[in-house]
Enzyme design. Structure first.
Site, PDB file in Angstrom:
ATOM      1  N   HIS A   2       3.297   4.279  -3.589  1.00 44.25           N
ATOM      2  CA  HIS A   2       3.661   5.679  -3.902  1.00 44.25           C
ATOM      3  C   HIS A   2       4.940   5.746  -4.735  1.00 44.25           C
ATOM      4  CE1 HIS A   2       0.686   7.854  -1.583  1.00 44.25           C
ATOM      5  NE2 HIS A   2       0.925   7.116  -0.510  1.00 44.25           N
TER       6      HIS A   2
ATOM      7  N   ARG B 237       0.856  -1.199   0.000  1.00 43.22           N
ATOM      8  CA  ARG B 237       0.000   0.000   0.000  1.00 43.22           C
ATOM      9  C   ARG B 237       0.890   1.247   0.000  1.00 43.22           C
ATOM     10  NH1 ARG B 237      -0.541   4.583   2.658  1.00 43.22           N
ATOM     11  NH2 ARG B 237      -0.189   3.479   4.618  1.00 43.22           N
ATOM     12  N   ASP B 238       1.680   1.472   1.044  1.00 44.37           N
ATOM     13  CA  ASP B 238       2.512   2.689   1.084  1.00 44.37           C
ATOM     14  C   ASP B 238       3.613   2.614   0.026  1.00 44.37           C
ATOM     15  OD1 ASP B 238       2.729   5.209   2.125  1.00 44.37           O
ATOM     16  OD2 ASP B 238       3.738   4.629   3.967  1.00 44.37           O
TER      17      ASP B 238
ATOM     18  N   HIS C 149       9.136   6.963   8.765  1.00 49.65           N
ATOM     19  CA  HIS C 149       9.739   7.216   7.446  1.00 49.65           C
ATOM     20  C   HIS C 149      11.214   7.532   7.665  1.00 49.65           C
ATOM     21  CE1 HIS C 149       6.265   7.254   4.585  1.00 49.65           C
ATOM     22  NE2 HIS C 149       5.636   7.218   5.740  1.00 49.65           N
TER      23      HIS C 149
ATOM     24  N   SER D 295       4.832  11.188   9.037  1.00 51.37           N
ATOM     25  CA  SER D 295       4.618  11.308   7.585  1.00 51.37           C
ATOM     26  C   SER D 295       5.737  12.063   6.888  1.00 51.37           C
ATOM     27  CB  SER D 295       3.291  12.012   7.309  1.00 51.37           C
ATOM     28  OG  SER D 295       2.260  11.429   8.069  1.00 51.37           O
TER      29      SER D 295
ATOM     30  N   HIS E 276       4.419   4.331  12.846  1.00 50.10           N
ATOM     31  CA  HIS E 276       4.722   4.170  11.417  1.00 50.10           C
ATOM     32  C   HIS E 276       5.789   5.204  11.060  1.00 50.10           C
ATOM     33  CE1 HIS E 276       3.378   3.688   7.057  1.00 50.10           C
ATOM     34  NE2 HIS E 276       3.955   4.875   7.013  1.00 50.10           N
TER      35      HIS E 276
END
Lengths: 339, 339
Positions: free
Chosen positions: A16, A12-13, A196, A166, A194
């Site tokens: 991108h 899903r991520d 990054h 994010s 989550h």
């Protein structure tokens, strides 16, 4: 060893990074490999979640329905997860996903906009699936605000609640403060982290989150994701195990899944490039990059200055028009200096 | 803000990733860019240091003398560093490097073999350059042992002493314990930390080192180095600054230098692959990888099992013969099981 549930949004991520063009065959092969490694939750979808496939943000190669059918069929042990941003997806999308076998459904909202998730969390609870709520761009809110919004989400029915870094802005002490505040506010409800990797800290931040009480941690194979990528899953798992957390995942099968992901899902694994480092430092969503670089070049200003100014203005996704303003301002300043 | 001196071995440790084939033109361009960013020390050489260029470990594209002359000529602000492993290089190599303008000279020894550096450190002190000593494969020694060897190195004349996480095995608490013990043992002498990114922890480990008292930290542009690579310099610097340490480096010029390095020095930036994750977990030098993969494939055993067994046997560089033994043992075990 405290148990930690690993949640894998590679399908899903990661989308991108390839403009949502993963094929059904690729989804199936990675889902089978993740299932063989006993990854607890395998998330699938358009990068922006259910219902987001569109000309505006990018048409996915595969419809939501086909993605769900494909991954559902590939999983024997893992639960299937989906993600939805209210506004991009609707309650009808949630119902369809549940009918197609989604076990874990996450509603993503801006850090201080929990109320947007209320109705959807209610729908999910009635449908009998695990309802989760994640607060995005969480570096823009204080630990106290996040704790308050986490408690609200639980009040709306969330069975797990957490934060996404994010913009890839956090360092471990930032994560510790936020997760600890949230964990205290929601008691026994699992807290999600989550990460990054813009500042090379995704794994370290995830360990800090687990140490502070997070019980659901996200990671993507080889860090597959936009910009600098997500937390690298096959690094995260053994590092968590060494740090005293039990994941129940088979290491060799996990490494095999990551090798398959590198070979079949991505042109190249993500790394922190200069622009993703700057977006992380500035606290700006790296999805702004292409527009920033393009508009800055046209105006003859430094795209790094644009990112830092966007950070000062607290720009969030959907506010791409701010780029135009910032570039114009910096261009005027530079012009003024030239005189 | 506590000052930290950044030491950049891009043009030395990075050479491992390209079999020591950096050209004089590439050395010059990166050195100029690093100098423009005001990186305090720019290290150059064959990957294995002065005198190591040979058929056995790889002939460098450029001689030691030409490397030193090229980088010396390119630097206006930065000091020039070199590295030497006793046995690979000699006191004569050190003298030549000093004559060619080396300002900072590091002697590398195995974690508990400080005595091998004694004579060389004495030579360097007489020559009037900054003499440093780094303990390699430092995860194989306890904090107490490292503290003892750090104190010995200082007794031999080292003006800075530190550790390399040669196998990329450390997590931040491991680094904290070691650096704190060493800093306590050597008082005002600066302590050095040099990380590798096998477990995605190079930047986090470096911050832990600085927090524990390290005052010289290594990083390479885009992490340029063997296997999973070194600490990514242009991430390290702003993260240290945000963590309360002053580097004196210009961020934009540093990002420009890293962009140049990605474009001109390397085929692709390093990332943690499955085999480098395993070598980091096992605590085995990732330079073993090619032989391990080759011999394991020929014998039909899993190269990951080979790495973990080499780790149990505490294999160090130079003990490549152990790979043959381990592969044979695992092959026999597997054969036994088949019966």
């Amino acid at each position: 060893m405290n148990p930690v549930v690993i949640h894998d949004p590679t399908l899903r991520d990661g989308q991108h990074a390839v403009r949502h063009q993963l094929t059904a065959a690729a989804l199936r092969r990675y889902a089978e490999a993740a299932d063989a490694a006993r990854i607890p939750v395998v998330e699938v979808g358009h990068g922006n979640g259910l219902g987001a496939s569109s000309l505006q943000v990018g048409l996915a190669a595969v419809t939501d329905d086909e993605m769900l059918a494909t991954v559902r069929d590939a999983l024997r042990h893992s639960r299937m997860g989906v993600f939805m941003l209210p506004g991009w997806g609707t309650s009808a999308d949630l119902q369809r996903a549940v009918e197609r076998g989604a076990d874990v459904v996450r509603i993503g909202v801006h850090a201080t906009e929990t109320s947007l998730a209320e109705r959807h969390l209610g729908v999910l609870r009635e449908a009998g699936v695990e309802a989760q709520c994640v607060l995005m761009m969480s570096h823009m809110a204080s630990p106290e605000e996040l704790a308050e919004h986490a408690a609200r989400a639980v009040g709306y029915g969330a069975q797990a609640v957490g934060i996404m870094d994010s913009a890839g802005h956090f360092l471990p002490p930032d994560v510790t403060a936020r997760i600890a505040a949230m964990a205290k506010a929601v008691g026994t409800v699992p807290v999600i982290f989550h990460g990054h990797n813009n500042l090379g800290m995704a794994v370290a931040n995830s360990v800090a989150a687990a140490d502070a009480g997070a019980r659901i941690i996200d990671g993507c194979a080889r860090g597959f994701g936009a910009g600098a990528g997500n937390t690298q899953l096959e690094v995260l798992v053994p590092v968590l195990e060494r740090s005293g957390f039990a994941t129940g995942i088979d290491l060799y099968a996990l490494l095999d899944a990551a090798d398959l992901a590198e070979r079949e899902l991505m042109p190249a694994p993500p790394i922190p490039t200069s622009m993703s480092i700057v977006s992380g430092l500035a606290g700006v969503f790296s999805g702004f990059k292409h527009r920033v670089v393009e508009l800055a070049a046209a105006a003859g200003v430094d795209p790094r200055d644009v990112f830092f100014e966007l950070g000062r203005r607290q720009a969030i996704a959907g506010q791409e028009d701010l780029i135009v303003d910032v570039v114009a301002q910096l261009s005027t300043n530079a012009h003024g200096k030239d005189k």
